[in-house]
Design a protein around this motif. Structure first.
Motif, PDB file in Angstrom:
ATOM      1  N   GLY A 121       0.843  -1.189   0.000  1.00  0.00           N
ATOM      2  CA  GLY A 121       0.000   0.000   0.000  1.00  0.00           C
ATOM      3  C   GLY A 121       0.879   1.239   0.000  1.00  0.00           C
ATOM      4  O   GLY A 121       2.108   1.138   0.062  1.00  0.00           O
ATOM      5  N   GLY A 122       0.239   2.384  -0.048  1.00  0.00           N
ATOM      6  CA  GLY A 122       1.002   3.630  -0.046  1.00  0.00           C
ATOM      7  C   GLY A 122       1.586   3.921   1.328  1.00  0.00           C
ATOM      8  O   GLY A 122       1.372   3.174   2.286  1.00  0.00           O
TER       9      GLY A 122
ATOM     10  N   LEU B 270      -3.300  -5.721   0.853  1.00  0.00           N
ATOM     11  CA  LEU B 270      -3.218  -4.340   0.374  1.00  0.00           C
ATOM     12  C   LEU B 270      -4.033  -3.455   1.307  1.00  0.00           C
ATOM     13  O   LEU B 270      -5.266  -3.564   1.363  1.00  0.00           O
ATOM     14  CB  LEU B 270      -3.757  -4.253  -1.059  1.00  0.00           C
ATOM     15  CG  LEU B 270      -3.835  -2.861  -1.676  1.00  0.00           C
ATOM     16  CD1 LEU B 270      -2.449  -2.215  -1.752  1.00  0.00           C
ATOM     17  CD2 LEU B 270      -4.454  -2.930  -3.080  1.00  0.00           C
ATOM     18  N   LEU B 271      -3.344  -2.607   2.060  1.00  0.00           N
ATOM     19  CA  LEU B 271      -4.047  -1.691   2.977  1.00  0.00           C
ATOM     20  C   LEU B 271      -4.411  -0.429   2.204  1.00  0.00           C
ATOM     21  O   LEU B 271      -3.552   0.218   1.621  1.00  0.00           O
ATOM     22  CB  LEU B 271      -3.155  -1.352   4.172  1.00  0.00           C
ATOM     23  CG  LEU B 271      -2.859  -2.516   5.120  1.00  0.00           C
ATOM     24  CD1 LEU B 271      -2.022  -2.035   6.300  1.00  0.00           C
ATOM     25  CD2 LEU B 271      -4.144  -3.171   5.630  1.00  0.00           C
TER      26      LEU B 271
ATOM     27  N   HIS C 194      -5.470  -9.528  -1.052  1.00  0.00           N
ATOM     28  CA  HIS C 194      -6.620  -9.229  -0.198  1.00  0.00           C
ATOM     29  C   HIS C 194      -6.586  -7.735   0.102  1.00  0.00           C
ATOM     30  O   HIS C 194      -5.612  -7.250   0.667  1.00  0.00           O
ATOM     31  CB  HIS C 194      -6.537 -10.023   1.104  1.00  0.00           C
ATOM     32  CG  HIS C 194      -6.357 -11.487   0.874  1.00  0.00           C
ATOM     33  ND1 HIS C 194      -7.416 -12.345   0.687  1.00  0.00           N
ATOM     34  CD2 HIS C 194      -5.233 -12.244   0.758  1.00  0.00           C
ATOM     35  CE1 HIS C 194      -6.963 -13.568   0.476  1.00  0.00           C
ATOM     36  NE2 HIS C 194      -5.644 -13.529   0.513  1.00  0.00           N
ATOM     37  N   THR C 195      -7.645  -7.040  -0.278  1.00  0.00           N
ATOM     38  CA  THR C 195      -7.683  -5.595  -0.047  1.00  0.00           C
ATOM     39  C   THR C 195      -8.434  -5.322   1.249  1.00  0.00           C
ATOM     40  O   THR C 195      -9.557  -5.797   1.439  1.00  0.00           O
ATOM     41  CB  THR C 195      -8.378  -4.892  -1.229  1.00  0.00           C
ATOM     42  OG1 THR C 195      -7.644  -5.220  -2.413  1.00  0.00           O
ATOM     43  CG2 THR C 195      -8.387  -3.387  -1.049  1.00  0.00           C
ATOM     44  N   VAL C 196      -7.793  -4.566   2.134  1.00  0.00           N
ATOM     45  CA  VAL C 196      -8.371  -4.294   3.449  1.00  0.00           C
ATOM     46  C   VAL C 196      -8.417  -2.775   3.666  1.00  0.00           C
ATOM     47  O   VAL C 196      -7.385  -2.119   3.612  1.00  0.00           O
ATOM     48  CB  VAL C 196      -7.528  -4.970   4.567  1.00  0.00           C
ATOM     49  CG1 VAL C 196      -7.995  -4.538   5.946  1.00  0.00           C
ATOM     50  CG2 VAL C 196      -7.569  -6.486   4.425  1.00  0.00           C
ATOM     51  N   PRO C 197      -9.596  -2.211   3.925  1.00  0.00           N
ATOM     52  CA  PRO C 197      -9.670  -0.780   4.240  1.00  0.00           C
ATOM     53  C   PRO C 197      -8.904  -0.506   5.539  1.00  0.00           C
ATOM     54  O   PRO C 197      -9.064  -1.241   6.518  1.00  0.00           O
ATOM     55  CB  PRO C 197     -11.165  -0.512   4.419  1.00  0.00           C
ATOM     56  CG  PRO C 197     -11.855  -1.673   3.773  1.00  0.00           C
ATOM     57  CD  PRO C 197     -10.929  -2.841   3.915  1.00  0.00           C
TER      58      PRO C 197
ATOM     59  N   THR D 218      -1.885   1.211  -9.685  1.00  0.00           N
ATOM     60  CA  THR D 218      -1.203  -0.043 -10.024  1.00  0.00           C
ATOM     61  C   THR D 218      -1.454  -1.090  -8.945  1.00  0.00           C
ATOM     62  O   THR D 218      -1.704  -2.263  -9.255  1.00  0.00           O
ATOM     63  CB  THR D 218       0.308   0.188 -10.228  1.00  0.00           C
ATOM     64  OG1 THR D 218       0.483   1.260 -11.154  1.00  0.00           O
ATOM     65  CG2 THR D 218       0.990  -1.075 -10.764  1.00  0.00           C
ATOM     66  N   PHE D 219      -1.422  -0.681  -7.678  1.00  0.00           N
ATOM     67  CA  PHE D 219      -1.753  -1.634  -6.608  1.00  0.00           C
ATOM     68  C   PHE D 219      -3.158  -2.200  -6.824  1.00  0.00           C
ATOM     69  O   PHE D 219      -3.388  -3.405  -6.698  1.00  0.00           O
ATOM     70  CB  PHE D 219      -1.673  -0.966  -5.230  1.00  0.00           C
ATOM     71  CG  PHE D 219      -0.289  -0.958  -4.614  1.00  0.00           C
ATOM     72  CD1 PHE D 219       0.481  -2.121  -4.562  1.00  0.00           C
ATOM     73  CD2 PHE D 219       0.238   0.196  -4.051  1.00  0.00           C
ATOM     74  CE1 PHE D 219       1.749  -2.125  -3.971  1.00  0.00           C
ATOM     75  CE2 PHE D 219       1.500   0.204  -3.461  1.00  0.00           C
ATOM     76  CZ  PHE D 219       2.252  -0.953  -3.430  1.00  0.00           C
TER      77      PHE D 219
END
Ligand code: TMP
Length: 203
Positions: free
Chosen positions: A13-14, A132-133, A178-181, A165-166
């Motif tokens: 993540g950023g 991915l945060l 896995h995308t996690v807020p 891109t992420f």
């Protein structure tokens, strides 16, 4: 589910999304080794100082990619592979996927070329799973209250390309990503991370 063996998990993540905190929390929970890129080995620490130094304004995109890849190859040999071979999970704050996003996307070298270089650097050993945060840029920026490094000082357009891109990488490989807020409390985000990857650690 049968045991998947020692897992290599990356947080991506950023900047300012809480990756290092969440990597530490997950590593503690699974009694794994927590690590990071760039800079976790002696060679890597020197490379990190050089590649993130705001005074090094003339580092080109390809040199930057190779410095990140050199750090990564050393990290794999010295830290990641020995731990996995000993049956220990490895949780890393960033991985080769950061190069796909920052150098491939941000620097516009292209995902495929940067992937080829990194595949060689890793001898094909990519992380088993990626968390991915995700946090809106404005909030992530607010959290960064220290002096910005050479990459953090890049333009808003650069960081937008990194984020895009992420997101693309995550959409392309839903088995691994896995995308996690990341906007909630440390505990709430850690619970969401566990929902996403906890099954990998079941005996
Ligand atoms: P960090 O702040 O998460 O330690 O990462 C340092 C900076 O390096 C951050 O701006 C992201 C950048 N970076 C790349 O550009 N490519 C890479 O492959 C890695 C691992 C980090």
């Amino acid at each position: 589910m049968s045991s998947l063996g020692a897992q290599y998990i990356a947080f991506e993540g950023g900047e300012g999304t809480g990756k290092s905190t969440q990597a530490r929390v997950l590593a503690e929970r699974v009694e794994g080794l927590v690590s990071f890129e760039p800079g976790a080995t002696s060679l890597g620490a020197s490379l990190r100082t050089l590649v993130l130094d705001p005074e090094q304004a003339t580092i080109g995109a390809r040199a930057e990619t190779l410095m990140m890849a050199a750090d990564r190859a050393q990290h794999l040999d010295e830290v990641v592979l020995p731990a996995l071979a000993a049956g220990r999970h490895v949780v890393s704050d960033r991985s080769a996927y950061s190069s796909l996003a920052y150098q491939g996307g941000g620097r516009e070298l292209g995902i495929d070329e940067v992937q080829t270089v990194n595949d060689w650097a890793l001898g094909g050993r990519w992380p088993d799973a990626v968390v991915l945060l995700q946090l809106p840029r404005e909030e992530a920026r607010r959290r960064l209250d220290r002096r910005l490094d050479r990459l953090e000082q890049e333009t808003e357009a650069f960081h937008q390309r990194v984020d895009d891109t992420f997101r693309l990488l995550a959409a392309r490989d839903r088995q691994r990503w896995h995308t996690v807020p990341a906007g909630g409390s440390i505990e709430a985000v850690a619970a969401a991370v566990w929902d996403a990857v906890g099954h990998r650690f079941q005996p």
